[in-house]
Design an enzyme around this catalytic site. Structure first.
Site, PDB file in Angstrom:
ATOM      1  N   LYS A 138     -13.619 -12.777 -34.457  1.00 33.32           N
ATOM      2  CA  LYS A 138     -14.120 -14.005 -34.797  1.00 33.32           C
ATOM      3  C   LYS A 138     -14.040 -14.170 -36.414  1.00 33.32           C
ATOM      4  O   LYS A 138     -13.285 -15.321 -36.605  1.00 33.32           O
ATOM      5  CB  LYS A 138     -15.568 -14.096 -34.316  1.00 33.32           C
ATOM      6  CG  LYS A 138     -15.828 -14.043 -32.983  1.00 33.32           C
ATOM      7  CD  LYS A 138     -17.213 -14.298 -32.487  1.00 33.32           C
ATOM      8  CE  LYS A 138     -18.152 -13.389 -33.053  1.00 33.32           C
ATOM      9  NZ  LYS A 138     -18.233 -12.006 -32.564  1.00 33.32           N
ATOM     10  N   ARG A 173     -26.315 -17.191 -30.828  1.00 41.32           N
ATOM     11  CA  ARG A 173     -26.203 -16.029 -30.030  1.00 41.32           C
ATOM     12  C   ARG A 173     -27.019 -15.542 -29.090  1.00 41.32           C
ATOM     13  O   ARG A 173     -27.111 -14.767 -28.546  1.00 41.32           O
ATOM     14  CB  ARG A 173     -26.276 -15.121 -31.199  1.00 41.32           C
ATOM     15  CG  ARG A 173     -25.582 -13.649 -31.204  1.00 41.32           C
ATOM     16  CD  ARG A 173     -25.938 -12.640 -32.314  1.00 41.32           C
ATOM     17  NE  ARG A 173     -25.195 -11.690 -32.800  1.00 41.32           N
ATOM     18  CZ  ARG A 173     -24.002 -11.619 -33.404  1.00 41.32           C
ATOM     19  NH1 ARG A 173     -23.732 -12.667 -34.219  1.00 41.32           N
ATOM     20  NH2 ARG A 173     -23.217 -10.364 -33.709  1.00 41.32           N
ATOM     21  N   ARG A 230     -12.416  -0.072 -37.945  1.00 39.60           N
ATOM     22  CA  ARG A 230     -12.027  -0.864 -39.072  1.00 39.60           C
ATOM     23  C   ARG A 230     -12.340  -0.579 -40.350  1.00 39.60           C
ATOM     24  O   ARG A 230     -12.081  -1.336 -41.506  1.00 39.60           O
ATOM     25  CB  ARG A 230     -12.881  -2.416 -38.661  1.00 39.60           C
ATOM     26  CG  ARG A 230     -13.982  -2.478 -38.605  1.00 39.60           C
ATOM     27  CD  ARG A 230     -14.652  -3.916 -37.971  1.00 39.60           C
ATOM     28  NE  ARG A 230     -15.968  -3.995 -37.804  1.00 39.60           N
ATOM     29  CZ  ARG A 230     -16.314  -5.209 -37.273  1.00 39.60           C
ATOM     30  NH1 ARG A 230     -15.603  -6.075 -36.775  1.00 39.60           N
ATOM     31  NH2 ARG A 230     -17.784  -5.093 -37.083  1.00 39.60           N
ATOM     32  N   ARG A 262     -19.945  -0.874 -42.495  1.00 43.30           N
ATOM     33  CA  ARG A 262     -20.977  -1.510 -42.146  1.00 43.30           C
ATOM     34  C   ARG A 262     -21.776  -0.640 -41.234  1.00 43.30           C
ATOM     35  O   ARG A 262     -21.545   0.362 -40.770  1.00 43.30           O
ATOM     36  CB  ARG A 262     -20.582  -2.732 -41.210  1.00 43.30           C
ATOM     37  CG  ARG A 262     -20.450  -3.848 -41.799  1.00 43.30           C
ATOM     38  CD  ARG A 262     -19.862  -5.013 -40.938  1.00 43.30           C
ATOM     39  NE  ARG A 262     -20.804  -5.312 -39.643  1.00 43.30           N
ATOM     40  CZ  ARG A 262     -20.652  -6.313 -38.969  1.00 43.30           C
ATOM     41  NH1 ARG A 262     -19.469  -6.908 -38.690  1.00 43.30           N
ATOM     42  NH2 ARG A 262     -21.545  -6.351 -37.843  1.00 43.30           N
ATOM     43  N   ARG A 296     -25.075  -2.936 -29.904  1.00 44.97           N
ATOM     44  CA  ARG A 296     -24.710  -4.103 -30.260  1.00 44.97           C
ATOM     45  C   ARG A 296     -23.951  -4.969 -28.825  1.00 44.97           C
ATOM     46  O   ARG A 296     -24.108  -6.064 -28.593  1.00 44.97           O
ATOM     47  CB  ARG A 296     -23.728  -4.432 -31.266  1.00 44.97           C
ATOM     48  CG  ARG A 296     -24.437  -4.421 -32.756  1.00 44.97           C
ATOM     49  CD  ARG A 296     -23.687  -3.711 -33.762  1.00 44.97           C
ATOM     50  NE  ARG A 296     -22.605  -4.721 -34.066  1.00 44.97           N
ATOM     51  CZ  ARG A 296     -21.488  -4.198 -34.713  1.00 44.97           C
ATOM     52  NH1 ARG A 296     -21.355  -3.044 -35.134  1.00 44.97           N
ATOM     53  NH2 ARG A 296     -20.640  -5.185 -34.900  1.00 44.97           N
TER      54      ARG A 296
HETATM   55  P1  ADP Z   1     -20.493  -8.727 -34.900  1.00 47.81           P
HETATM   56  O1  ADP Z   1     -20.205  -9.792 -34.102  1.00 47.81           O
HETATM   57  O2  ADP Z   1     -19.274  -8.016 -35.314  1.00 47.81           O
HETATM   58  O3  ADP Z   1     -21.470  -7.758 -34.612  1.00 47.81           O
HETATM   59  P2  ADP Z   1     -21.816 -10.450 -36.993  1.00 47.81           P
HETATM   60  O4  ADP Z   1     -21.642 -10.276 -38.411  1.00 47.81           O
HETATM   61  O5  ADP Z   1     -21.552 -11.668 -36.343  1.00 47.81           O
HETATM   62  O6  ADP Z   1     -21.232  -9.147 -36.233  1.00 47.81           O
HETATM   63  O7  ADP Z   1     -23.325  -9.947 -36.801  1.00 47.81           O
HETATM   64  C1  ADP Z   1     -24.012  -8.812 -37.562  1.00 47.81           C
HETATM   65  C2  ADP Z   1     -25.441  -8.768 -37.203  1.00 47.81           C
HETATM   66  O8  ADP Z   1     -26.287  -9.927 -37.796  1.00 47.81           O
HETATM   67  C3  ADP Z   1     -25.819  -8.769 -35.506  1.00 47.81           C
HETATM   68  O9  ADP Z   1     -26.011  -7.554 -34.938  1.00 47.81           O
HETATM   69  C4  ADP Z   1     -27.446  -9.380 -35.771  1.00 47.81           C
HETATM   70  O10 ADP Z   1     -28.399  -8.279 -36.144  1.00 47.81           O
HETATM   71  C5  ADP Z   1     -27.194 -10.171 -36.795  1.00 47.81           C
HETATM   72  N1  ADP Z   1     -27.256 -11.621 -36.445  1.00 47.81           N
HETATM   73  C6  ADP Z   1     -25.820 -12.425 -36.680  1.00 47.81           C
HETATM   74  N2  ADP Z   1     -25.977 -13.632 -36.217  1.00 47.81           N
HETATM   75  C7  ADP Z   1     -27.078 -13.685 -35.543  1.00 47.81           C
HETATM   76  C8  ADP Z   1     -27.694 -14.565 -34.613  1.00 47.81           C
HETATM   77  N3  ADP Z   1     -27.056 -15.797 -34.538  1.00 47.81           N
HETATM   78  N4  ADP Z   1     -28.949 -14.295 -34.269  1.00 47.81           N
HETATM   79  C9  ADP Z   1     -29.606 -13.201 -34.171  1.00 47.81           C
HETATM   80  N5  ADP Z   1     -29.171 -12.133 -35.161  1.00 47.81           N
HETATM   81  C10 ADP Z   1     -27.936 -12.358 -35.639  1.00 47.81           C
END
Ligand code: ADP
Length: 184
Positions: free
Chosen positions: A13, A88, A127, A131, A142
């Site tokens: 994404k 999410r 990757r 992180r 996750r």
């Molecule tokens: P990925 O999709 O690769 O897991 P992101 O960068 O989108 O990575 O998200 C990393 C973390 O940030 C998530 O695992 C969560 O803890 C938090 N997070 C991001 N966006 C949200 C959201 N909309 N609601 C709740 N937690 C979020």
């Protein structure tokens, strides 16, 4: 143009959102990036969410919804935006729907980047972005959170006939081409 880029962790994404941002000249809003930057800068938000991100769990809906609503009020988003990592949960999707309605705005596209789970695990573990949530155990969490909490968001938008599924396997350029065709 308001776009949601949706998909599991590791679907690509962030990569595609950046390309879309350059192509259409609309800003990319990644909730994950905002949280990571807050953690790095040790802001109050960062302190609050650090252990949540480290564990691969979700930040509470209220926190995320408030953050996104505040952010989207900024001038730079006035001609549209690409959302990555939000909504999410179904509760976030409902809150976002109300937000759009209050602002007399609407969603133009919901792009679902579809990638098989084995491929996601492979991509994330290789990757090398350093992180804290890219470890084998946290990736498992996750993906579970994605299946249980996030995937249902798709049904919400399917009910509005908004979901466009894109095959997320292939080269970055190929996938970008598919997304551009879907947006036409
Ligand atoms: P990925 O999709 O690769 O897991 P992101 O960068 O989108 O990575 O998200 C990393 C973390 O940030 C998530 O695992 C969560 O803890 C938090 N997070 C991001 N966006 C949200 C959201 N909309 N609601 C709740 N937690 C979020």
């Amino acid at each position: 143009m308001n776009i949601i880029l949706f998909g599991p962790p590791g679907a690509g994404k962030g990569t595609q959102a950046k390309l879309l941002q350059d192509e259409f000249n609309i800003p990319h809003l990644s909730t994950g990036n905002i949280f990571r930057s807050a953690i790095k800068n040790e802001t109050p938000l960062g302190v609050k969410v650090k252990s949540i991100l480290d564990n691969g769990e979700l930040v509470p809906d209220e926190t995320v919804v408030e953050l996104v609503a505040d952010e989207l009020k900024k001038e730079k988003y006035k001609d549209g935006y690409i959302l990555d990592g939000f909504p999410r949960t179904v509760a976030q999707a409902e809150a976002f729907d109300s937000f759009l309605e209050e602002n007399n705005d609407s969603l133009d596209a919901f792009i679902y980047l579809s990638v098989p789970e084995e491929e996601l695990v492979k991509r994330i573990l290789s990757r090398g972005e350093g992180r804290s949530d890219d470890t084998k155990e946290k990736v498992k969490t996750r993906l579970e959170v994605y299946r249980n909490e996030t995937k249902p968001v798709m049904d919400f938008y399917a009910d509005q006939n908004k979901v466009q599924e894109i095959d997320g396997l292939g080269s970055i350029e190929e996938i970008f081409g598919r997304i551009k065709s879907a947006l036409k």
